[in-house]
Scaffold this active site. Sequence first.
Site, short mmCIF file in Angstrom:
data_model
loop_
_atom_site.label_atom_id
_atom_site.label_comp_id
_atom_site.label_asym_id
_atom_site.label_seq_id
_atom_site.Cartn_x
_atom_site.Cartn_y
_atom_site.Cartn_z
N VAL A 22 50.49 40.01 74.08
CA VAL A 22 49.94 41.37 74.18
C VAL A 22 48.53 41.35 73.59
O VAL A 22 48.30 40.86 72.48
CB VAL A 22 50.82 42.38 73.43
CG1 VAL A 22 50.23 43.78 73.52
CG2 VAL A 22 52.24 42.37 73.99
N ASP A 142 66.92 44.08 77.13
CA ASP A 142 66.43 43.32 75.97
C ASP A 142 66.08 44.29 74.85
O ASP A 142 65.01 44.22 74.26
CB ASP A 142 65.21 42.48 76.36
CG ASP A 142 64.89 41.42 75.31
OD1 ASP A 142 65.78 41.10 74.49
OD2 ASP A 142 63.76 40.91 75.31
#
Length: 493
Positions: A22, A142
């Site tokens: 990220v 997840d």
Amino acid sequence: MRPVGSKYLLEEPLGRGATGTVWRARQRETAGAEAAVPGQPGETVAIKVLKEELASDPDIVMRFLRERSVLLRLTHPNIVRVRDLVVEGDLLALVMDLVDGPDLHRYLRENGPFTPVAAALMTAQIADALAASHADGVVHRDLKPANVLLQQYEGRMHPMLTDFGIARLADSPGLTRTHEFVGTPAYVAPESAEGRPQTSAVDVYGAGILLYELVTGRPPFSGGSALEVLHQHLSAEPRRPSTVPDPLWTVMERCLRKNPDERPSAENLARGLRVVAEGVGVHANSAQIAAAEGVGALLAPDPAPAAVPGVPGAADPTQVLPTNAPQGGYDPNSATSVLPHTGGPAGAADPTAVLPNTGAADPTAVLPNTGPQGQQPDQPHPWQNQLRAARDRNEQTQVQYIDPDEDPLRRRPQRQVARPQQQRQAQQGRPQQPQPRGRQQPHAGYGYPDQQPQQYAPQRQPQRQPQRYAPPPRSRSAPRASPGRRGSAVPTR
């Protein structure tokens, strides 16, 4: 700074995970109509760049393109919004809203566990996000504290669930054969570990583990290896902590059921957690306490859970109905009907075969496998053409030097080569056409790649004729008199 597509610039990494990195990024121009949020130049965003092994898998690229519309329309106050998807060369990236704040996993390590009331309210907001995604047919798969970001909002922590669809994109056949499941071992559901059909109940199981960790500071199952943790998910029961009130433990125990059909829906989970938060607080009245003790009645299972497509054992929505099927007998979750082999040549259907319970002949014949619309095997697959078109739309404009000889807009017209007769006349001294003023003699090698500059013969100036009205020129010495002529050369006075 590194450009991503033609509209974004990566500035600095914010974190790395199992599926990618990220970055804090900046938008340098307004996005097009294909983006969910156009944005403004200079706006700060977050971009998750998927790993190279994911971007190089054709199946994942196709999932990425196919799930584009689903991910872009998924909006909720507790979900990090996906603004745009970028496909550029071997790079796949998701452009998202930037959330300034730590994730829930980091907050737990730095500040310790939550109180039962705070943990119930925090998990209720996450369950709201799951209910919205399940209603849209998207399963997270997840769910864990690292995928929950905490944003400061009016002095309160506002949880926002991120990485929606990443597990769905990463669930390619090549990866699932290696890992056997998608997700983190400490938070994976039993049906995911065994490879059984998965539904939205896997997210409710993850929410139960997250709630357990918020109160105790650790997940309910742990071990020295991933295999040991998975074995506990399949066979072991979680231990009840001494600090968990009875109503809250009822919610945890219902979410952590081994059978997915016994787990509550995400919507009922959010409603039950808010009732528990009101009943276990220090200022709760008798009615709120009684409602919290009876929370089990609110945790009803989901009658129609969202299925996870593309995994082994998932329901196939395609169904072949017989001709005499009753009206309204179509079941979208039933498996595809497969006709039995009736003999004949290998790979060919028997045109005289009779379908069971129909009494009609099967007119279906198996054609040679030539690909879609007669495509030959040596031609590119349709997904390659789609991928190439998507990458071309996101390619940056390349600015480079172009040689003037190769630029058709700056190339001068080719001068015609003089004929041999004209060349002989030029050598004999005939005047050539003078070159116009303002045009310089072309330099060799510029504008004439295949021709040498033409040599011009020097022009001969014509002899000037004496003017008729001018007197004849005098000689320096007096002319001598002719012997046959009398008189003197001196004029007579």
